[in-house]
Design an enzyme around this catalytic site. Structure first.
Site, PDB file in Angstrom:
ATOM      1  N   GLN A 478      13.276  26.840  35.841  1.00 35.23           N
ATOM      2  CA  GLN A 478      14.625  26.511  36.322  1.00 35.23           C
ATOM      3  C   GLN A 478      14.602  26.297  37.827  1.00 35.23           C
ATOM      4  O   GLN A 478      15.192  25.346  38.345  1.00 35.23           O
ATOM      5  CB  GLN A 478      15.599  27.627  35.948  1.00 35.23           C
ATOM      6  CG  GLN A 478      15.859  27.683  34.452  1.00 35.23           C
ATOM      7  CD  GLN A 478      16.799  28.811  34.058  1.00 35.23           C
ATOM      8  OE1 GLN A 478      17.148  29.664  34.871  1.00 35.23           O
ATOM      9  NE2 GLN A 478      17.201  28.816  32.792  1.00 35.23           N
ATOM     10  N   ASP A 624      10.830  32.981  26.602  1.00 32.05           N
ATOM     11  CA  ASP A 624      12.056  33.200  25.820  1.00 32.05           C
ATOM     12  C   ASP A 624      11.774  33.827  24.457  1.00 32.05           C
ATOM     13  O   ASP A 624      12.697  34.155  23.720  1.00 32.05           O
ATOM     14  CB  ASP A 624      12.789  31.871  25.614  1.00 32.05           C
ATOM     15  CG  ASP A 624      13.420  31.380  26.905  1.00 32.05           C
ATOM     16  OD1 ASP A 624      13.633  32.206  27.819  1.00 32.05           O
ATOM     17  OD2 ASP A 624      13.686  30.173  27.012  1.00 32.05           O
ATOM     18  N   LYS A 651      17.116  37.894  32.317  1.00 24.90           N
ATOM     19  CA  LYS A 651      17.549  36.824  31.396  1.00 24.90           C
ATOM     20  C   LYS A 651      19.015  37.070  31.018  1.00 24.90           C
ATOM     21  O   LYS A 651      19.708  37.795  31.714  1.00 24.90           O
ATOM     22  CB  LYS A 651      16.640  36.806  30.166  1.00 24.90           C
ATOM     23  CG  LYS A 651      15.202  36.398  30.495  1.00 24.90           C
ATOM     24  CD  LYS A 651      15.143  34.959  30.935  1.00 24.90           C
ATOM     25  CE  LYS A 651      13.748  34.557  31.349  1.00 24.90           C
ATOM     26  NZ  LYS A 651      13.704  33.251  31.988  1.00 24.90           N
TER      27      LYS A 651
HETATM   28  C1  S3P Z   1      14.399  27.250  31.120  1.00 20.92           C
HETATM   29  C2  S3P Z   1      13.513  28.037  31.834  1.00 20.92           C
HETATM   30  C3  S3P Z   1      13.329  29.471  31.588  1.00 20.92           C
HETATM   31  C4  S3P Z   1      13.878  29.883  30.240  1.00 20.92           C
HETATM   32  C5  S3P Z   1      15.246  29.314  29.989  1.00 20.92           C
HETATM   33  C6  S3P Z   1      15.201  27.799  30.016  1.00 20.92           C
HETATM   34  C7  S3P Z   1      14.555  25.838  31.465  1.00 20.92           C
HETATM   35  O1  S3P Z   1      14.020  30.217  32.575  1.00 20.92           O
HETATM   36  O2  S3P Z   1      13.911  31.287  30.144  1.00 20.92           O
HETATM   37  O3  S3P Z   1      15.727  29.724  28.714  1.00 20.92           O
HETATM   38  O4  S3P Z   1      15.125  25.083  30.660  1.00 20.92           O
HETATM   39  O5  S3P Z   1      14.077  25.438  32.528  1.00 20.92           O
HETATM   40  P1  S3P Z   1      13.314  30.625  33.963  1.00 20.92           P
HETATM   41  O6  S3P Z   1      13.148  29.421  34.759  1.00 20.92           O
HETATM   42  O7  S3P Z   1      14.273  31.605  34.588  1.00 20.92           O
HETATM   43  O8  S3P Z   1      12.037  31.271  33.563  1.00 20.92           O
END
Ligand code: S3P
Length: 743
Positions: A478, A624, A651
């Protein structure tokens, strides 16, 4: 069964129409009062009401019964809005201050003003109210004892309304099945002016236009469903609606002015064949109407306005089998809307996840003026506006539970000319946003967060962004994506280096849109100022959703389940690797690439699992999937140890703590550590587990039931709809015994 106790003594209803008659009949039938008395001008209506069983007796004036009334009695005024003042005068002259007085008029400001005129100051015994349960039918013959079941009643207490009288009126409405809400008089009149009074004005005017002004005498003969649906309310009681329009004049005029402006714009668009404008209005309106239908059906949606929380009740044991396709990948669905919106030309998406998180992203872009058709069975058509075509949203963007929306969008919004604000639900409000705000600020963005770097985020538009070289402090796709999206608007080349590989959907999809992203080792880079070109996107099934069924089949003896078209992007396959290390029987077939993403069918057959030390390099690749993997660990022989996974604590919930707590309730030895967990496999019992609003916790404990020895109640599974709207359907289809219950 014992008889219900009356909650009030006498109910006197002044004006026995649909609203008053239904309350009297409803209360009487449920045994909620000792006696119901109707006050009506016309004796024949009184006789009819008694005959119909709506009231026990009737009389011609309030004065006639006033001497019988005192503490515990309620007078309900349900006459046309403008006639309320006259009844209040009678009430002032003959009722004791112990008697509770309430009303059902559709406008509250006018009743408040009338009470002030009559009493000098509205008396503490007066509780202003409005049951939202009208119908185009009127008169005592239409009285229906069940009219208020599952309808809302708005009470608008004033500063000096006596709490005891208020409580009595609340109880009264709840007793006939209504849901009672309170709000201010001003808010009530504004909201009802727009959602009830305006539509009535328009319906009356439309029917009158057709009847009077359009030359063709056969006009109504050809009128079909559309006419019927739109104009039903034009056969409502004219006197009542005359009163309402006058009583709520200011709010109705405001709403009407807005509507007239918009109708004029629509006229212009039709005249000039402005398809973008027309499609924009129609798709936005359809989405809003569908949202409304969802609320009516008590299903959750983007903005969890739906007040109904649900639990899952799972029976122990069983196995899973068959062939299923889980919904589209959440990460890819989000990105398809974001990149499609800022691309030039049309982007067509198939397999889009119609879950609340991805719908929140879709709504946010609609709010920024992008025309998006659908979703319709996973198909979405986005009319891209180009990198600089987004418009300032009229209100803060509400992103619900979705961390991906808020974090990725903040990168995009940092590069816009306009100011924006994003907020979300209770769970999102606790999540850290400093991780995106910090790098964006170093690019020149101006961002405000709430205390502790939490949402809401306020982003100032019109800043010049400059490229940065950013070593990510944590393995987060993210944050990586956020910085890359801001990089599209920055001068120079933005580089992001990750400590461990994380999902690379942003990079892949940008490439698919014709935007060059270079990858060297752990670094992804792009140069600002290019353009994206609309394309076709096929979203694979979400491996994170498939995980629940992979684990289900792996732990339940006798299972044999195939999951089709699952995305197996190398940055997402940690779950397959970890399950295989634990001894699971997974076979991949039909491997192919769709729209730049690898997919496969995955067959899972039961196999006894063993505990393992989970390799740390798999953690970001399965980030996840851990809640479900913890269930696999609980069903494995021996000890499973996870380390290097502190990210799980931030999370949708603190997933280490939430899972450890739930597992312990089920009798499993699960010890949380700062960056992971130690789980000793063993027998699992039943019990009630909390989800902390986290969809993946809810689904994990649902599949756990396959190996539990007693039922499991998953408390608050509402948020499963954020990522996996068909979870329950597929659970039942594959053999899991799951019941959805109101919590
Ligand atoms: C996601 C990245 C992950 C994941 C989330 C979706 C994304 O989060 O846990 O459900 O779509 O880029 P993080 O970037 O916080 O690890």
């Amino acid at each position: 069964m014992t008889e219900p106790q009356p909650i009030i003594n006498k109910l006197v209803v002044v004006g026995l129409g649909l609203i008053g008659g239904s309350l009297a009949a409803g209360l009487k039938r449920r045994g909620g009062c000792v006696e119901t008395i109707g006050v009506v001008r016309r004796p024949d209506i009184g006789t009819q009401a008694v005959k119909l069983g709506v009231v026990d007796r009737a009389c011609g004036s309030l004065e006639e019964v006033a001497s019988e009334l005192g503490q515990g009695d309620v007078v309900f005024i349900s006459v046309p809005t403008l006639a309320v003042a006259e009844v209040l005068q009678q009430a002032r002259d003959c009722l004791s201050p112990q008697v509770t007085i309430t009303d059902g008029a559709s406008v509250k400001g006018s009743v408040e003003r009338a009470a002030e005129q009559v009493f000098g100051e509205a008396p503490p015994q007066l509780v202003l109210g409005h049951p939202i349960a009208g119908s185009e039918r009127s008169g005592v013959a239409a009285a229906n004892p069940d009219l208020y079941e599952q309808h809302r009643v708005i009470l608008t207490p004033l500063d000096n309304t006596d709490p005891e009288h208020l409580a009595r009126v609340m109880k009264l409405w709840e007793f006939v099945g209504a849901e009672v809400l309170t709000m201010s008089v001003a808010e009530h009149d504004e909201v009802l002016g727009a959602t009830s009074h305006l539509p009535h004005a328009i319906a009356y005017s439309l029917v009158d236009t057709l009847a009077q002004d359009i030359g063709n005498p056969n006009i109504f003969r050809y009128a079909a469903g559309g006419f019927r649906d739109f104009t039903r309310i034009a056969s409502s009681d004219p006197v009542m609606w005359h009163d309402i329009m006058r009583a709520n004049k200011d709010s109705v005029l405001n709403a009407l002015d807005l509507f007239v402006d918009n109708l004029t714009r629509l006229r212009t668009a039709i005249a000039s064949e402005d398809s973008d404008y027309l499609l924009g209005v129609f798709t936005r309106a359809k989405a809003a109407r569908d949202h409304f239908t969802n609320i009516l059906a008590k299903r959750a949606f983007v903005n969890s306005m739906s007040s109904s929380k649900i639990d899952y009740l799972l029976q122990p044991g069983g196995q899973v089998s068959g062939t299923i396709r889980v919904p589209g990948d959440k990460s890819i669905s989000h990105r398809s809307i974001m990149l499609g919106s800022i691309a030039e030309g049309v982007t067509e998406v198939e397999g889009f996840l119609e879950g609340e998180d991805a719908l929140a992203t879709l709504q946010a872009f609609r709010d920024m003026g992008v025309v998006i058709e659908g979703p319709d069975e996973g198909r979405v058509k986005i009319h891209g506006v180009g990198l600089h075509g987004l418009k300032a949203p009229a209100k803060p963007l509400y992103v619900g539970n979705s961390g991906t929306t808020i974090r990725l969008l903040s990168g995009l919004l940092a590069g816009q000319k306009f100011d924006s604000e994003m907020s979300g639900d209770e769970s999102l409000a606790k999540r850290p946003m400093g991780r995106v705000a910090d790098p964006l600020r170093s690019m020149g963005a101006v961002i405000d967060t709430a205390e502790g770097g939490r949402p809401p985020l306020r982003i100032k538009g019109g800043q010049t962004l400059k490229a940065i070289d950013y070593p990510l402090p944590m393995a987060s796709a993210q944050v990586k994506s956020c910085v890359l999206l801001a990089g599209l608007y920055a001068q120079g080349t933005t580089r992001v280096t990750e400590p461990a590989p994380t999902r690379d959907h942003t990079e892949r999809m940008l490439t698919g849109f014709g935007y060059s992203v270079k990858r060297s080792g752990a670094t992804a880079e792009l140069t600002g100022g290019g353009k994206l070109t609309g394309c076709k996107i096929e979203v694979p099934a979400d491996i994170s959703s498939a995980t629940f069924y992979m684990v289900a089949a792996s732990i339940a003896p006798g299972s044999d389940l195939t999951l089709t078209h699952v995305g197996i992007n190398p940055t997402r396959v940690g779950v397959i690797n970890i399950l295989r290390l634990m001894g699971a029987d997974l076979t991949l077939s039909n491997e192919r690439t769709v729209g730049g993403e690898p997919v496969a069918d995955i067959r899972v057959r039961y196999a006894p699992l063993k505990g393992i030390q989970i390799p740390e390099d798999q953690v970001p690749l399965a980030i996840d999937e851990f809640p479900a993997l913890f269930i696999a660990a609980a069903c494995a022989e021996g000890k499973t140890v996870l380390t290097g996974a502190e990210e799980l604590r931030v999370k949708e919930s603190d997933r280490i703590q939430a899972m450890a707590d739930g597992l312990q309730i089920l009798g499993v030895d699960a010890q949380p550590t700062p960056d992971g967990i130690v789980i000793q496999g063993g027998p699992m019992g039943g019990g009630e587990v909390e989800t902390h609003h986290d969809h993946r916790i809810a689904m994990s404990f649902s599949i756990a039931a396959l190996r539990a020895s007693a039922p499991i109640r998953v408390k608050d599974a509402t948020n499963v709809a954020t990522s996996f709207p068909t979870f329950v359907e597929l659970a039942k289809q594959t053999g899991i015994t799951l019941e959805v219950i109101d919590s």
